[in-house]
Design an enzyme around this catalytic site. Structure first.
Site, PDB file in Angstrom:
ATOM      1  N   ASP A 113       4.676  13.774  85.399  1.00  0.00           N
ATOM      2  CA  ASP A 113       5.636  14.260  84.575  1.00  0.00           C
ATOM      3  C   ASP A 113       6.029  13.197  83.448  1.00  0.00           C
ATOM      4  OD1 ASP A 113       6.271  16.744  84.224  1.00  0.00           O
ATOM      5  OD2 ASP A 113       7.622  16.492  85.330  1.00  0.00           O
ATOM      6  N   GLU A 151      11.245  18.170  78.435  1.00  0.00           N
ATOM      7  CA  GLU A 151      11.872  19.241  79.878  1.00  0.00           C
ATOM      8  C   GLU A 151      12.556  17.025  80.303  1.00  0.00           C
ATOM      9  OE1 GLU A 151       8.989  20.597  81.758  1.00  0.00           O
ATOM     10  OE2 GLU A 151      10.936  21.517  83.563  1.00  0.00           O
ATOM     11  N   ASP A 193       6.026  19.780  77.193  1.00  0.00           N
ATOM     12  CA  ASP A 193       6.523  19.866  78.306  1.00  0.00           C
ATOM     13  C   ASP A 193       5.463  19.365  79.210  1.00  0.00           C
ATOM     14  OD1 ASP A 193       6.355  20.932  81.133  1.00  0.00           O
ATOM     15  OD2 ASP A 193       6.989  22.497  80.286  1.00  0.00           O
ATOM     16  N   ILE A 200       4.050  18.649  82.000  1.00  0.00           N
ATOM     17  CA  ILE A 200       3.232  19.685  82.592  1.00  0.00           C
ATOM     18  C   ILE A 200       3.922  20.736  82.554  1.00  0.00           C
ATOM     19  CG2 ILE A 200       2.364  19.108  84.868  1.00  0.00           C
ATOM     20  CD1 ILE A 200       2.430  16.720  85.630  1.00  0.00           C
ATOM     21  N   ASP A 201       3.505  21.674  82.064  1.00  0.00           N
ATOM     22  CA  ASP A 201       3.837  22.472  82.471  1.00  0.00           C
ATOM     23  C   ASP A 201       3.003  23.534  84.025  1.00  0.00           C
ATOM     24  OD1 ASP A 201       5.416  25.255  81.828  1.00  0.00           O
ATOM     25  OD2 ASP A 201       3.174  25.981  81.400  1.00  0.00           O
ATOM     26  N   THR A 216       4.120  22.741  87.261  1.00  0.00           N
ATOM     27  CA  THR A 216       4.103  21.130  87.641  1.00  0.00           C
ATOM     28  C   THR A 216       3.410  21.794  89.387  1.00  0.00           C
ATOM     29  OG1 THR A 216       6.763  21.792  88.133  1.00  0.00           O
ATOM     30  CG2 THR A 216       6.029  20.045  87.084  1.00  0.00           C
ATOM     31  N   ASP A 242       8.379  25.799  77.117  1.00  0.00           N
ATOM     32  CA  ASP A 242       7.593  26.468  78.417  1.00  0.00           C
ATOM     33  C   ASP A 242       6.968  27.266  78.156  1.00  0.00           C
ATOM     34  OD1 ASP A 242       7.882  25.379  80.563  1.00  0.00           O
ATOM     35  OD2 ASP A 242       9.776  26.670  81.129  1.00  0.00           O
TER      36      ASP A 242
HETATM   37  N1  LIG Z   1      13.628  31.118  87.206  1.00  0.00           N
HETATM   38  C1  LIG Z   1      12.907  30.907  87.048  1.00  0.00           C
HETATM   39  N2  LIG Z   1      12.294  32.182  86.104  1.00  0.00           N
HETATM   40  C2  LIG Z   1      11.747  31.487  84.944  1.00  0.00           C
HETATM   41  N3  LIG Z   1      10.675  30.569  84.934  1.00  0.00           N
HETATM   42  C3  LIG Z   1      11.353  29.164  85.287  1.00  0.00           C
HETATM   43  C4  LIG Z   1      12.554  29.689  86.440  1.00  0.00           C
HETATM   44  N4  LIG Z   1      12.080  28.247  87.142  1.00  0.00           N
HETATM   45  C5  LIG Z   1      11.645  27.575  86.426  1.00  0.00           C
HETATM   46  N5  LIG Z   1      10.696  28.231  85.660  1.00  0.00           N
HETATM   47  C6  LIG Z   1      10.040  27.174  84.951  1.00  0.00           C
HETATM   48  O1  LIG Z   1       8.852  28.093  85.233  1.00  0.00           O
HETATM   49  C7  LIG Z   1       8.068  27.171  84.768  1.00  0.00           C
HETATM   50  C8  LIG Z   1       6.033  27.606  85.480  1.00  0.00           C
HETATM   51  O2  LIG Z   1       6.050  28.648  85.108  1.00  0.00           O
HETATM   52  P1  LIG Z   1       4.758  28.971  85.455  1.00  0.00           P
HETATM   53  O3  LIG Z   1       4.591  30.374  84.219  1.00  0.00           O
HETATM   54  O4  LIG Z   1       3.573  28.439  84.865  1.00  0.00           O
HETATM   55  O5  LIG Z   1       5.373  29.978  87.048  1.00  0.00           O
HETATM   56  S1  LIG Z   1       4.019  29.177  87.995  1.00  0.00           S
HETATM   57  O6  LIG Z   1       3.978  27.780  87.807  1.00  0.00           O
HETATM   58  O7  LIG Z   1       3.133  29.820  87.305  1.00  0.00           O
HETATM   59  O8  LIG Z   1       4.842  29.943  89.054  1.00  0.00           O
HETATM   60  C9  LIG Z   1       8.961  26.193  85.170  1.00  0.00           C
HETATM   61  O9  LIG Z   1       7.752  24.742  83.820  1.00  0.00           O
HETATM   62  P2  LIG Z   1       7.824  23.335  84.731  1.00  0.00           P
HETATM   63  O10 LIG Z   1       9.272  22.488  85.760  1.00  0.00           O
HETATM   64  O11 LIG Z   1       7.150  23.082  83.280  1.00  0.00           O
HETATM   65  O12 LIG Z   1       6.235  24.197  85.659  1.00  0.00           O
HETATM   66  C10 LIG Z   1      10.069  26.086  84.722  1.00  0.00           C
HETATM   67  O13 LIG Z   1      10.471  25.600  83.645  1.00  0.00           O
HETATM   68 MG   LIG Z   2       7.332  24.133  82.019  1.00  0.00          MG
HETATM   69 MG   LIG Z   3       7.696  20.593  82.932  1.00  0.00          MG
HETATM   70 MG   LIG Z   4      10.248  21.278  85.892  1.00  0.00          MG
END
Ligand SMILES: Nc1ncnc2c1ncn2[C@@H]1O[C@H](COP(=O)(O)OS(=O)(=O)O)[C@@H](OP(=O)(O)O)[C@H]1O
Ligand SMILES: [Mg+2]
Ligand SMILES: [Mg+2]
Ligand SMILES: [Mg+2]
Length: 357
Positions: free
Chosen positions: A81, A104, A147, A149-150, A152, A297
């Site tokens: 990240d 982020e 972002d 790493i989106d 993670t 995101d």
């Molecule tokens: N509670 C809640 N509701 C909605 N979204 C949230 C929540 N918590 C975290 N996040 C954010 O979700 C990002 C990842 O979304 P994804 O659609 O990839 O989710 S998942 O990994 O398939 O579950 C994730 O992005 P990354 O941290 O970059 O992975 C978060 O920013």
């Molecule tokens: Mg993300």
């Molecule tokens: Mg991320």
């Molecule tokens: Mg994150």
């Protein structure tokens, strides 16, 4: 390891902006405006996302083992990240020193005694570059949002994740790049070649190319699906039930007559899938009353969907508002779909929400 990788990947003098030499497939009529508007930004953003994707891949190969997962050791993903954010911010600074960045990550987790081990893996260069992502965002001027790493969780599982970079000008997304290292290049051959980069500039359409840094890549336009009836649609949603309400999503799908199972996928690869017609709908119904979506995101995915002929809004049909700051505080949840079925999807979302009250 990481410091060396970042240094070599981000050395500005080696960035030749190969992508500038490339002419996207488009009608001759559009070429002059097409190449002029944000051409340098487009090329730099592609370069940055490709290099950051390489950092993620290198970290995954070298640091993530079965043991990392069983011990729930988050340090490899943290290193990736930070590394990806450092690479992108460093490259942006070289080319657009006056553009702030909404990223982020910040370097908080690397500080203090708790962060000592991680800190040893990260150099001064990286710390400085990471903190170029601290900008507050807002309605005026231009800034990037990143972002590194989106998805993670998807990255850790060796599944879908994305490196996402977008340029916001006066509160509107004008350029978006999504690098998807694990996404099949062609969904009709899901076990074939992986690695896709999608790019869109406002008014110029959306394109995909192979994710690679080995030469000039050919771009091909992407379009959303032409499916007319929601009953033929496929929808995608988050893997994590904490990020999107799977049961509301399922109720909406039922109302729309959808019979195919949902595609669960981490990250903005969901937007990429809808943009090129692998799926028709992306549903992200909020799980919590309090969670506020972040601009990094959704910014890249948002413009890519629009430029591919689709639509994106929140659950109430309101366009996503990227002008407020680091969050989408004026919106709740996200819905993306091909334009033909979008209104129908929003009414199903509204009906489902009304029934749930
Ligand atoms: N509670 C809640 N509701 C909605 N979204 C949230 C929540 N918590 C975290 N996040 C954010 O979700 C990002 C990842 O979304 P994804 O659609 O990839 O989710 S998942 O990994 O398939 O579950 C994730 O992005 P990354 O941290 O970059 O992975 C978060 O920013
Ligand atoms: Mg993300
Ligand atoms: Mg991320
Ligand atoms: Mg994150």
């Amino acid at each position: 390891m990481l410091a060396r990788a970042v240094r070599s990947l981000a050395t500005s003098t080696t960035i030749t902006l190969r992508s500038l030499n490339y002419r996207p497939l488009t009608s001759a009529r559009n070429i002059s405006t097409h190449l002029a508007y944000l051409a340098k930004e487009r090329a730099v953003a592609i370069e940055a996302v490709e290099r950051a994707s390489q950092v993620c891949q290198a970290v995954f190969k070298r640091l993530i083992t079965a043991e990392t997962l069983t011990k729930k050791d988050k340090s490899p993903v943290t290193v990736a990240d930070f590394g990806a954010q450092a690479v992108v911010n460093h490259i942006l600074e070289q080319h657009f020193p006056d553009d702030p960045v909404v990223g982020e990550e910040d370097s908080k987790d690397l500080q203090g005694e708790d962060g000592r081990v991680l800190r040893e893996k990260v150099t001064e260069l990286i710390l400085r570059a990471i903190d170029r992502g601290q900008y507050a965002g807002g309605p005026q001027g231009r800034h990037w949002t990143l972002d590194p790493i989106d998805g993670t969780k998807g990255f850790l599982r060796g599944e879908q994740f994305a490196v996402c970079l977008a340029l916001i000008i006066d509160g509107q997304v004008h350029l978006g790049v999504v690098g998807c290292p694990n996404l099949p290049y062609d969904m009709s051959n899901p076990d074939g070649e992986r690695g896709v980069l999608m790019v869109a500039v406002k008014g110029q359409g959306a394109f995909q190319r192979r994710l690679s840094t080995d030469g000039i890549e050919r771009e091909t336009p992407v379009h959303v699906s032409s499916v007319q009836s929601t009953s033929d649609a496929v929808f995608c949603e988050s893997v994590e039930a904490q990020h999107s309400d799977h049961s509301s999503n399922a109720n909406i799908a039922r109302l729309l007559g959808i019979t195919k199972p949902s595609v669960r996928m981490d990250s903005q690869c969901k937007y990429a899938s809808v943009a090129r017609g692998d799926a028709e709908i992306y549903l992200r119904l909020p799980v919590s009353e309090t969670y506020v979506e972040k601009i990094w995101d959704h910014a890249s995915g948002n413009i890519i969907i629009h430029e591919a002929g689709g639509r994106v809004s929140d659950i109430n049909g309101k366009p996503l508002d990227f002008s407020i700051g680091r969050t989408l505080s004026a919106n709740k949840g996200v819905v993306a779909a091909s334009a033909k079925i979008f209104d129908e999807v929003i009414s199903a979302v509204q009906t489902t929400l009304a029934n749930a009250k």
